[in-house]
Structure formats: C-alpha cells, structure tokens
Design a protein around this motif. Structure first.
Motif, PDB file in Angstrom:
ATOM      1  N   LYS A  34       2.201   2.095  -3.436  1.00  0.00           N
ATOM      2  CA  LYS A  34       1.248   2.730  -4.342  1.00  0.00           C
ATOM      3  C   LYS A  34       1.377   4.249  -4.311  1.00  0.00           C
ATOM      4  O   LYS A  34       0.946   4.941  -5.235  1.00  0.00           O
ATOM      5  N   GLU A  35       1.968   4.777  -3.239  1.00  0.00           N
ATOM      6  CA  GLU A  35       2.112   6.227  -3.080  1.00  0.00           C
ATOM      7  C   GLU A  35       3.553   6.683  -3.338  1.00  0.00           C
ATOM      8  O   GLU A  35       3.904   7.827  -3.048  1.00  0.00           O
ATOM      9  N   ARG A  80       7.501   3.483  -8.029  1.00  0.00           N
ATOM     10  CA  ARG A  80       7.990   2.106  -7.962  1.00  0.00           C
ATOM     11  C   ARG A  80       9.376   1.952  -8.576  1.00  0.00           C
ATOM     12  O   ARG A  80      10.223   1.217  -8.062  1.00  0.00           O
ATOM     13  N   LYS A 135       0.838  -1.210   0.000  1.00  0.00           N
ATOM     14  CA  LYS A 135       0.000   0.000   0.000  1.00  0.00           C
ATOM     15  C   LYS A 135       0.868   1.254   0.000  1.00  0.00           C
ATOM     16  O   LYS A 135       0.536   2.252  -0.662  1.00  0.00           O
TER      17      LYS A 135
END
Length: 344
Positions: free
Chosen positions: A79-80, A83, A76
């Motif tokens: 996701k912020e 990557r 999670k």
C-alpha cells in the motif's frame, strides 16, 4: 567489502513469458517467524520498503508463512509502494506442517480458493507470479495447472510457477500452460537440481528462483559467528545440529577465506556464486536486518570468473556436507493430502 552504494540493481527476464524482475528478489517469510521471532509489523514494512528503495522489486511470500500473516504484512507494505512497479509472488498448496508431516493439497477447487484468499489478504487485484508450493501427487498436475490457466485468463494471476517439482511434473505442467519460473532450494551446499532440473528449465525457457541461496543463513555466519536461538526452526535442522554443524563449520571457514581474497563478505561471495549461475537465475534471500539486506545487495558487485566459480564450488564438496537439506529430509516427509479449506 563490495560497495553497495555505487551499485545499480540489474533487471532480468525471468523465463521467456515476459516477466521482468530485479536480479535479486526478497524472500519475505522470515519477517513472520520460522527462523526467528516475527518482527513488529512496522519493522517488517520498513524492511520491504527499504529493499524497494535499493532496487529490489521482486517480493516472495506464501499463504502458509506465518499462518497467512506474511501475506497480510506484504499487502500492507504494498500500500506504500507503487504496485505497478512491483513483481509479487505468492504460493499455495501447503495446508500445514508439524513435526512429522507436511500436508499438501492441489485440487483445482483448492487452488482457486487459495488464490482468491491471497488476493484478499494482499489487497491486490492480481498476483504477478503464482506458484504451486508443493506438488500434491494425488491430483494430476494437468488438473491443477488447468485451473491456474483459467485464473490467468481471468486476470487474477499473470504468470504460473512451481516449487519443489520433479522434472516430469515440470514438463507435464508446461504442456498445459507455460511455466514462467521454478523455485527450488539452491546454494553452495544444496546443488542436486543442477543435473536435471536446471537443464530442463533452460530447455523449456523457465526461469530459476533459488530459495535459501545462503544455505538458510549458514553462509552469512548463522550458527557459526552469529548465535542461533534455540526457538528457531533451524535449531532442529539437520545441518545445524551440533554433530553436523561442527563438521560444516569447516566449509564456512573456507568460504570466509575466499571472501577475504575477493574483498567481500562470505554471504556476498556465496550469493554472487548463485547470481553467476545465469541471467535466468533470480535468488530470493530473506532477512530481518537492514545490515544483512545491504550485504546481500552488495553481492551484485562481486564479479566472478569461471575459474573463481570453480574454486568456490570446490571449496564446498557436497560429499563433506553433513546433514540433509530441508524439512522434508528432516521429517522423512510424511505427505498428507488434506481436505482443509484455506483460511480467509
């Protein structure tokens, strides 16, 4: 104190296979419990994001941490974050742990199932560094690494690592596919890898990833100047039991005294000692507190000469360290080769 705000986190090559990471990584395990109660999800995500904002890009988790919950949390947080700028490490091979045994499994089929499950929980297409967490000696290491090699060829993992492996296992594994990193416990009071493991890894071009580089928080003052919850795993750890802790406190006090001389905290001095062991050494301290994270990051600003390193090492005579180093020594390591499939 070492000035964290003026520091730029160095980047180094971990091993010789091409993986570049921040000089300090972040061990995510504690965010899901073990040493303490799990933090709230948003709090854990905030800690990971803060670490990234300070230059840490190397994040370490495992499928066993929090019974899969840690991988979900890390996923999670990713996701912020961008990557492509993150180096993500996770591990497989420990099926379960209880008061008397650690259950491990390393069959090729299990390795593949675990990898697929981790990819799903993390919500990623690939894992940068995939470790076998503990070695299943009932399965030839060549078979396990052979399957991980296939996962590399399929693009599901980029690099292969081993954790808590013997010299013979490391050498045999490396012959099947280059091993990028070996993760072992290494700190001022746990140094048994220095005689064989470190020279072998350097011979083979394998990077070192020390876990528990602060002695499970001891050199940050845990149980000495900071109280230890009786619900914590550490309450039953050999080195933190009262009879041993009373002796080990003297070690902390020596490091505290040296830290004052260097103008830093005891944790920074202990972590700087690990950092100075080589450019191929990337420790992964973990914490649930931003204050401690800043403290850890500040260790890259502590510069130590060879004379300083010897003085620090001499302040922690291994013969004076009371208690075994780990769960394995605590439970006498009854290792069970389990047939349990990984959780989805």
């Amino acid at each position: 104190m070492a000035e964290e705000k003026k520091l730029v986190m160095p980047r180094v090559k971990l091993g010789t296979q091409g993986l570049e990471v921040s000089k300090i990584g972040f061990g995510c395990m504690g965010l899901s419990g073990v040493y303490n109660s799990p933090v709230a999800e948003q709090e854990g995500i905030a800690v990971i994001k803060y670490a990234y904002s300070k230059g840490i890009t190397f994040f370490d988790t495992a499928d066993i941490y929090g019974a899969n919950a840690n991988e979900v949390l890390v996923g999670k947080a990713l996701k912020e974050l961008p990557r492509e700028k993150i180096q993500l490490a996770t591990k497989f091979g420990i099926v379960g742990v209880d008061a008397s045994m650690m259950m491990v499994k390393g069959t090729p089929e299990y390795a593949r199932l675990c990898c697929e499950a981790s990819l799903t929980r993390l919500g990623v297409d690939y894992i940068d560094l995939y470790y076998q967490h503990r070695i299943d000696t009932s399965v030839p290491i060549e078979e396990t690494i052979g399957e991980l090699k296939k996962l590399v060829e399929e693009g599901k993992i980029k690099y292969i690592g081993l954790s808590e492996a013997s010299p013979d296992t490391i050498r045999r594994a490396h012959a099947v596919h280059p091993i990028t990193a070996v993760q072992m416990e290494w700190s001022l009071w746990t140094r048994d890898i220095e005689d064989e493991i470190i020279p072998l890894c350097r011979e083979l071009g394998i990077g070192m990833v020390p876990y528990s580089p602060l002695g499970r928080g001891f050199f940050g003052g845990k149980a000495v100047v900071e109280s230890l919850s009786q619900d914590s795993f550490l309450a039953n750890h050999p080195r933190f039991r009262k009879e041993n802790l009373d002796k080990n406190k003297n070690i902390y006090l020596r490091i505290e005294s040296l830290a004052k001389k260097h103008g830093c905290t005891p944790a920074q001095l202990a972590l700087a000692w690990v950092l100075e062991q080589g450019d191929d050494v990337v420790p992964i301290p973990g914490t649930t507190k931003i204050k401690n994270l800043d403290d850890n990051i500040g260790s890259v600003g502590v510069k130590l000469t060879e004379e300083h390193l010897k003085e620090i090492s001499d302040a922690v005579p291994l013969s004076e360290v009371a208690g075994g180093r780990s769960y394995e020594s605590m439970a006498n390591a009854t290792w069970k080769y389990a047939n349990t499939p990984p959780k989805p």
